[in-house]
Motif scaffolding. Structure first.
Motif, mmCIF file in Angstrom:
data_model
loop_
_atom_site.group_PDB
_atom_site.id
_atom_site.type_symbol
_atom_site.label_atom_id
_atom_site.label_comp_id
_atom_site.label_asym_id
_atom_site.label_seq_id
_atom_site.Cartn_x
_atom_site.Cartn_y
_atom_site.Cartn_z
ATOM 1 N N SER A 175 -73.373 -9.176 8.192
ATOM 2 C CA SER A 175 -74.138 -8.613 7.079
ATOM 3 C C SER A 175 -74.863 -7.350 7.549
ATOM 4 O O SER A 175 -75.003 -7.101 8.754
ATOM 5 N N ASP A 176 -75.337 -6.571 6.603
ATOM 6 C CA ASP A 176 -76.095 -5.357 6.940
ATOM 7 C C ASP A 176 -77.331 -5.698 7.769
ATOM 8 O O ASP A 176 -77.618 -5.040 8.771
ATOM 9 N N LYS A 177 -78.068 -6.731 7.348
ATOM 10 C CA LYS A 177 -79.290 -7.126 8.074
ATOM 11 C C LYS A 177 -78.974 -7.592 9.490
ATOM 12 O O LYS A 177 -79.683 -7.260 10.438
ATOM 13 N N THR A 237 -67.282 -11.542 9.757
ATOM 14 C CA THR A 237 -67.989 -10.340 9.314
ATOM 15 C C THR A 237 -69.472 -10.432 9.662
ATOM 16 O O THR A 237 -69.979 -11.493 10.021
ATOM 17 N N GLU A 246 -64.453 -5.953 14.539
ATOM 18 C CA GLU A 246 -65.599 -5.049 14.508
ATOM 19 C C GLU A 246 -65.991 -4.852 13.051
ATOM 20 O O GLU A 246 -65.145 -4.569 12.207
ATOM 21 N N ASP A 247 -67.273 -5.043 12.785
ATOM 22 C CA ASP A 247 -67.785 -4.896 11.429
ATOM 23 C C ASP A 247 -69.158 -4.247 11.496
ATOM 24 O O ASP A 247 -70.017 -4.704 12.260
ATOM 25 N N LYS A 248 -69.337 -3.183 10.752
ATOM 26 C CA LYS A 248 -70.619 -2.471 10.681
ATOM 27 C C LYS A 248 -71.131 -2.058 12.063
ATOM 28 O O LYS A 248 -72.317 -2.102 12.351
ATOM 29 N N GLY A 249 -70.199 -1.690 12.945
ATOM 30 C CA GLY A 249 -70.563 -1.212 14.269
ATOM 31 C C GLY A 249 -70.862 -2.295 15.284
ATOM 32 O O GLY A 249 -71.278 -1.999 16.400
ATOM 33 N N ASP A 305 -75.201 -13.595 9.536
ATOM 34 C CA ASP A 305 -76.262 -13.010 8.722
ATOM 35 C C ASP A 305 -77.596 -13.124 9.459
ATOM 36 O O ASP A 305 -77.691 -13.784 10.492
ATOM 37 N N LYS A 339 -78.003 -4.678 16.726
ATOM 38 C CA LYS A 339 -78.070 -3.375 17.403
ATOM 39 C C LYS A 339 -79.449 -3.133 18.006
ATOM 40 O O LYS A 339 -79.558 -2.642 19.139
ATOM 41 N N GLU A 398 -69.508 -15.318 7.858
ATOM 42 C CA GLU A 398 -70.352 -14.126 7.934
ATOM 43 C C GLU A 398 -71.556 -14.451 8.813
ATOM 44 O O GLU A 398 -72.222 -15.464 8.619
ATOM 45 N N SER A 441 -76.398 -6.738 11.313
ATOM 46 C CA SER A 441 -75.960 -5.579 12.080
ATOM 47 C C SER A 441 -77.154 -4.812 12.651
ATOM 48 O O SER A 441 -77.181 -4.482 13.839
#
Length: 109
Positions: free
Chosen positions: A5-7, A3, A58-61, A80, A13, A78, A9
């Motif tokens: 993390s949001d940060k 996975t 695929e996780d968070k795009g 991160d 990107k 994860e 991702s």
């Protein structure tokens, strides 16, 4: 599964845009022998064809590709991102690691 993390991702990107990677670029994650703890993480962008034995998540795009052999060491990990004073960059939260080096780039199971 691996996975993101949001940060991480957002960072990945943004980095893909800054480095002008194609939209179908993926993050290849792996493990190789080496480092002070015995195994080292491998992390790179790839735009090439996928290989036999690749597992795709695929996780968070963010598309992540890992060889089945490496997945045995990375399952549940994860990816991160830290922007703190102790270091800036991507790092692995690997529940399978029984020992890690202080730099976080190698581990043992």
């Amino acid at each position: 599964m691996i996975t993101v993390s949001d940060k991480a991702s957002v960072y990945i990107k943004d980095l893909m845009v800054k480095e002008n990677h194609a939209p179908d670029t993926f993050v290849r994650v792996g493990v190789k022998g080496g480092g002070c703890s015995g195994l080292e993480y491998v992390l790179k962008f790839e735009e090439s064809e996928k290989q036999d034995g690749d597992q795709i998540f695929e996780d968070k795009g963010v598309k992540i590709v890992v060889q089945m052999k490496s997945l045995l060491y990375l399952y549940g990990t994860e990816l991160d991102y830290s922007d703190g004073l102790n270091g800036k960059g991507l790092f692995f939260n690997n529940p399978n690691a029984t020992r890690t080096c202080s730099c976080g780039e190698s581990f043992a199971v």
